[in-house]
Scaffold this motif. Sequence first.
Motif, PDB file in Angstrom:
ATOM      1  N   UNK A 134       0.846  -1.180   0.000  1.00 58.53           N
ATOM      2  CA  UNK A 134       0.000   0.000   0.000  1.00 58.53           C
ATOM      3  C   UNK A 134       0.875   1.221   0.000  1.00 58.53           C
ATOM      4  N   UNK A 135       0.416   2.227  -0.670  1.00 53.96           N
ATOM      5  CA  UNK A 135       1.271   3.399  -0.798  1.00 53.96           C
ATOM      6  C   UNK A 135       0.452   4.615  -0.442  1.00 53.96           C
ATOM      7  N   UNK A 136       1.016   5.486   0.395  1.00 53.53           N
ATOM      8  CA  UNK A 136       0.298   6.715   0.728  1.00 53.53           C
ATOM      9  C   UNK A 136       0.414   7.693  -0.398  1.00 53.53           C
ATOM     10  N   UNK A 137      -0.489   8.631  -0.466  1.00 51.06           N
ATOM     11  CA  UNK A 137      -0.523   9.551  -1.592  1.00 51.06           C
ATOM     12  C   UNK A 137       0.137  10.881  -1.308  1.00 51.06           C
ATOM     13  N   UNK A 138       0.583  11.140  -0.058  1.00 50.56           N
ATOM     14  CA  UNK A 138       1.070  12.500   0.236  1.00 50.56           C
ATOM     15  C   UNK A 138       2.299  12.878  -0.551  1.00 50.56           C
ATOM     16  N   UNK A 172       9.199  10.198 -11.120  1.00 52.97           N
ATOM     17  CA  UNK A 172       8.201   9.662 -10.195  1.00 52.97           C
ATOM     18  C   UNK A 172       7.357   8.599 -10.850  1.00 52.97           C
ATOM     19  N   UNK A 173       6.985   8.838 -12.111  1.00 53.49           N
ATOM     20  CA  UNK A 173       6.168   7.834 -12.793  1.00 53.49           C
ATOM     21  C   UNK A 173       6.918   6.531 -12.967  1.00 53.49           C
ATOM     22  N   UNK A 178       7.728   0.897 -11.320  1.00 56.32           N
ATOM     23  CA  UNK A 178       8.579  -0.155 -10.750  1.00 56.32           C
ATOM     24  C   UNK A 178       7.967  -0.706  -9.483  1.00 56.32           C
ATOM     25  N   UNK A 179       7.464   0.224  -8.644  1.00 56.08           N
ATOM     26  CA  UNK A 179       6.856  -0.203  -7.388  1.00 56.08           C
ATOM     27  C   UNK A 179       5.655  -1.102  -7.651  1.00 56.08           C
ATOM     28  N   UNK A 180       4.868  -0.712  -8.647  1.00 55.08           N
ATOM     29  CA  UNK A 180       3.689  -1.532  -8.931  1.00 55.08           C
ATOM     30  C   UNK A 180       4.063  -2.901  -9.446  1.00 55.08           C
ATOM     31  N   UNK A 182       6.770  -4.520  -8.679  1.00 56.40           N
ATOM     32  CA  UNK A 182       7.260  -5.278  -7.531  1.00 56.40           C
ATOM     33  C   UNK A 182       6.092  -5.754  -6.695  1.00 56.40           C
ATOM     34  N   UNK A 183       5.092  -4.851  -6.561  1.00 60.66           N
ATOM     35  CA  UNK A 183       3.929  -5.197  -5.752  1.00 60.66           C
ATOM     36  C   UNK A 183       3.206  -6.388  -6.344  1.00 60.66           C
ATOM     37  N   UNK A 184       3.056  -6.369  -7.675  1.00 61.49           N
ATOM     38  CA  UNK A 184       2.355  -7.489  -8.303  1.00 61.49           C
ATOM     39  C   UNK A 184       3.096  -8.779  -8.057  1.00 61.49           C
ATOM     40  N   UNK A 185       4.433  -8.675  -8.163  1.00 60.61           N
ATOM     41  CA  UNK A 185       5.231  -9.891  -7.967  1.00 60.61           C
ATOM     42  C   UNK A 185       5.102 -10.409  -6.542  1.00 60.61           C
TER      43      UNK A 185
END
Lengths: 568, 150
Positions: A134-138, A172-173, A178-180, A182-185
């Motif tokens: 989960x990632x915060x949006x701030x 940032x994009x 990349x984060x997404x 990794x998250x899926x994996x």
Amino acid sequence: MFISDIRKEFYEVVANQRVALLVSSDIDALCACKILQALFHCDQVQYTLVPVTGWQDLGTAFLEHKEQFRYFVLINCGANVDLLEMLQPDDDSIFFICDTHRPVDVVNVYNDTQIKLLIKQDDDLGVPSYDDIFRDEEDEGHDSGNESDGGSEPSGKRRRFDEGAVERRIERQRERREWEARRREILFDYEQYEYHGTSAAMMFFELAWVLTKDTKDMLWWAIIGLTDQWVHDKITHMKYVTDIATMQRHVSRHNHRNEDEENSLSIDCMRISFEYDLRLTLYQHWTLYESICNSCYTSCSFKLWTLNGQKKLQEFLADMGLPLKQVRQKFNSMDMTIKENLRDVIEEASNKYGMKDIRIQTFGVHFGFKNRFLASDMVHATAALLESTEKDESDSDNFIKALDSLSRSNLDRLHSGIELAKKKLIAIQQTVASCICTNLILSQGPFLYCYLMEGTPDVKLFSKPMALTLLCKYLLKAFVHSTRNKRCKLLPLIMAAPKDVEKGTVIVVGITPESETSDKKNFFGRAFEKASESTSSRTLHDNFDTSIIELKTEDRSKFLDALITLLS
Amino acid sequence: CNEAKSEGRAELIPSIKLRHCCLLRNQRCVTAYLYDRLLRIRALRWEYGSVLPPNIRFHMCAEELQWFGQYKKSLASFMRSLGGEEGLDITQDMKPPKSLYIEVRCLKDHGEFEIDDGTVILLKKNSQHFLPRWKCEQLIRQGVLEHVVS
């Protein structure tokens, strides 16, 4: 979220409230339910008990009761899906989930308000950390919108055209992508395999122990819950042995309290004892011969579906010096001299025939003059009652009968369960023998496959998930013992049997390969889902175990083909 | 019988006596039957409460219904006279209760059921509930719930 202090965060919260208990249809859940009911009776907590057999049942039961209850306790259901999304409850409904299904859905783990998991946090879980999923949006700044649309065009915001800002945005994009990935994996790895954790009955027994309200009845139910996990092959052998040791501590604590020289207990009191007993199913309520023929372990080791196997069995009996007449008699009427050393004699003889673990650690109970039961006897009897295929009996009727059979005052129910269990075991052995002899098991590449035709005797018994899983396990074991193909011995098995003739559906079950050190992690849940999606077959994933599904008979072949391509 | 004597037909006297005895016997049987019905109607008050289900009222004649009404009134005034101001409902707790709450199992779908603090319980077939004893007694007698002893 996980509950750390089960007394403060669960029991004291519900003690003055009315609770709805939604209980799944397996023996562990029934035992957990009995323990919780006994605690509630003690403290006069009003509750309503509703049996549920699948996700649809759970949804209906929730809808019916959500107006009247705020607190729901789910036993052996609900941990492995996003419960809030499925049930859409009001904000003040609180769910206490005690479930052995793993992996626990990440939303259930990280929800702080409505979902409370009655699961120990160190129970072999491997939950990904919060930041990975989960990632915060701030920290997004005034660029991209929220995660779900993943948009990067700021609508109605002032666009900045200087170089630095554009670069930062691209950076940032990229990071986000990349984060997404990794998250899926991470999520894929986490949710790939399905397995089981500590028995729910044991969790509730621990609650009773913490409240010092535990009784021998509750201890016995906890033992039955644990044994159910072992009989139906849900936990590894290591875990079983560790849990048996935990239960043994409780058993010795209870036994220590009561018996001493001056006051010995009345014969009617319940005595639980640790037994290092034979792996012959129901042997004390049957004849020894029948029990040896119909127990998976002995039947597969001797290969009793062959003529050679039968001869070996006769040799085995002769070796031990047991006359055939005695062995074919009801166990209770066997000669005392034979019964006295039976276990040791059998152990010695079986070592010679290659059966090294004929004995297993378990517990037995003894009350009254006639009543002696081993934990596995109770599991088989209750399972037979729970899945009995008599006409005009709905699932909830069977649930009630099975629940009753666990009380000591309903011995006739228990005995009828034992009779049903014997029939079931005989049916399983006959089906296994016929499948092996007629080579019904086909190797499809990445797995073995077997289909029970409609006209097979006793096929109605196998339209129920637990019975079919047991058949599957025995069949795989028998196959591994009988085949010479080394590669086939390591394959998992998928079995299909007709479930509902009118609706034209079959029930499909997938189990892990047979091995000594199997970790019992089943990937068929996800595989079935993917195969069903890709071929748009009409499947129903209603069972709480994701490796058991219902499928339309016509879609069988394309579903199988999709599975083969998926798993190769 | 006297007429027969006076007219000199003495041979008729036995048959007259016989018929008379038969009539008396029939009368005794009928009164015994009616009395037994009355006792059963009285028991109905204790079993079903003050309102009888329509299928039972169907089998009672008007006089019996009237008798039932009067019995009800007499029982009610007796109960009011006991136990101080409010009276005491002696038709509850026919056997000495062992606990405040009992576990009951629902034998048929009965829909919603309200208990004292206003909460509503859905009685669906094969669901089990742990409820205050006094609320369940009515339904147990009607056969909707079954007391589970474990």
